[in-house]
Design a protein around this motif. Sequence first.
Motif, PDB file in Angstrom:
ATOM      1  N   PRO A   1      27.288  59.129  90.174  1.00  0.00           N
ATOM      2  CA  PRO A   1      28.449  58.552  89.482  1.00  0.00           C
ATOM      3  C   PRO A   1      29.508  59.564  89.074  1.00  0.00           C
TER       4      PRO A   1
ATOM      5  N   THR B   1      27.797  46.676  79.231  1.00  0.00           N
ATOM      6  CA  THR B   1      28.785  46.786  80.309  1.00  0.00           C
ATOM      7  C   THR B   1      28.153  47.438  81.538  1.00  0.00           C
ATOM      8  N   ASP B   2      28.847  47.324  82.671  1.00  0.00           N
ATOM      9  CA  ASP B   2      28.370  47.961  83.902  1.00  0.00           C
ATOM     10  C   ASP B   2      28.267  49.467  83.737  1.00  0.00           C
ATOM     11  N   ASP B   3      29.229  50.057  83.058  1.00  0.00           N
ATOM     12  CA  ASP B   3      29.197  51.510  82.841  1.00  0.00           C
ATOM     13  C   ASP B   3      27.970  51.912  82.023  1.00  0.00           C
ATOM     14  N   ASP B   4      27.653  51.105  81.046  1.00  0.00           N
ATOM     15  CA  ASP B   4      26.477  51.398  80.227  1.00  0.00           C
ATOM     16  C   ASP B   4      25.198  51.294  81.052  1.00  0.00           C
TER      17      ASP B   4
ATOM     18  N   LYS C   1      24.866  54.396  83.175  1.00  0.00           N
ATOM     19  CA  LYS C   1      24.430  55.524  82.353  1.00  0.00           C
ATOM     20  C   LYS C   1      22.925  55.450  82.070  1.00  0.00           C
TER      21      LYS C   1
END
Length: 420
Positions: A95, A169-172, A175
């Motif tokens: 990422p 969220t997708d970002d979370d 991660k």
Amino acid sequence: MNCEERQINNHKWNVVSAVVLAFATHLVNAYFAKYALRLGGGEMEMAYLHSLPAAFGMISLIPGAILIDAIGRQKATSWFMFAHKIFYLLMAAVPFLPDSAPKPLIFVLLVAAMNLPGAIYTNGFNSSLGDAFAIRERSRALAHRNKFSEITRIVVTIISGLVMTLPQTDDDVIKLYQVYFVIAFAVGLLEVFAYKKFVFPSGETSSETHRFHIGEFTDSLKSSAKFAFTNGRFVLFMVLSMFFYIGWHYGWPLFSVFTVQKLGATEGYLAIYSVAAAIASVAATNFWVWLSKRIPASKSIIYATAGMSITPFTYIIFNTLELQIICYAFSGFFILGTTMNLLLMTLEITPTANRTTIMSIHATLIAVSQTILPIISVQILKITNIEISLAITGILRFLGCFTLLIFYLLTRGRSANIYE
């Protein structure tokens, strides 16, 4: 260290290595497809995730096995084992690449490349079991390894699944995947440590030094190929067992298609199915160990593969999401018996010298089947339907079970292992 002390030591570290391997594997492998999708992948990346790893493993098995036999099993296997773990860190870093980079494809290629050292060290580890444990101890060692591995799988699947519900969220989510990969790397290092604690009859240890010569490479290849293609019993096993592997690998994508696409199983159901299969596998451990002490592996494998041949038909019969639990439990019971007895048979009919290279020749044929058969089954699915395709799987597996029966009838009465 005497024989009894060595066996106790190896049993202990065998269990430890099984637990840490299962922890790292089931923490991340189940999320490979989801990770690729979160990175922006599509159907092509999903297809590559199934086909490329086997292809990469196929081209690496024999050269890697020759290096292991030439350099020393424990030392070389440890190197490849460590190299395998490094890929978890590389996956976690994807990422961070520029947005212009094809992140999904890069991740898929990392998964595939990971199987280069992965296939080699797995083959080397399996070969090592033939040295680490006396013949009478092998079935117990494999059974204990599976039992603790599946218990770990249950715990990790439940906990990681619950944690995956926390990100908003997708970002979370991405991660969290990265954290999982870093943890898998750290735990994976413990597998290397545990394997280096094995003690072998020859006295080989992880500190053994050995100077590699190209002549050893070619000599190992020549002697291994000579055995693999001229020893009647090994050739018979290699040819007849492939009939079952064909049916086994043919059905790989079909069960997912039936459960996910036809029945619409959610991630929650898939987690339940995974736990059901693991529980059945743990419950089956004592049975397969008990059976291995009463009949040879070449006979026990007939019962195990017969059960796997019935499995595709259970999917057709128990065709609701709730009843699929029965199918996965049934499958988990007989997969354990099949994998355990196939490995026991392989160890029984291969000599100690160059064992890893000899086993890699058979493993390469298996990898070819793993690469090609799932693609063929999907193509046939397109011109039939899922029920017919599953029935074809069952028929192919019954054919493989019959060929293993032929192997038993032709070789029964011979010494379990004429080399030890």
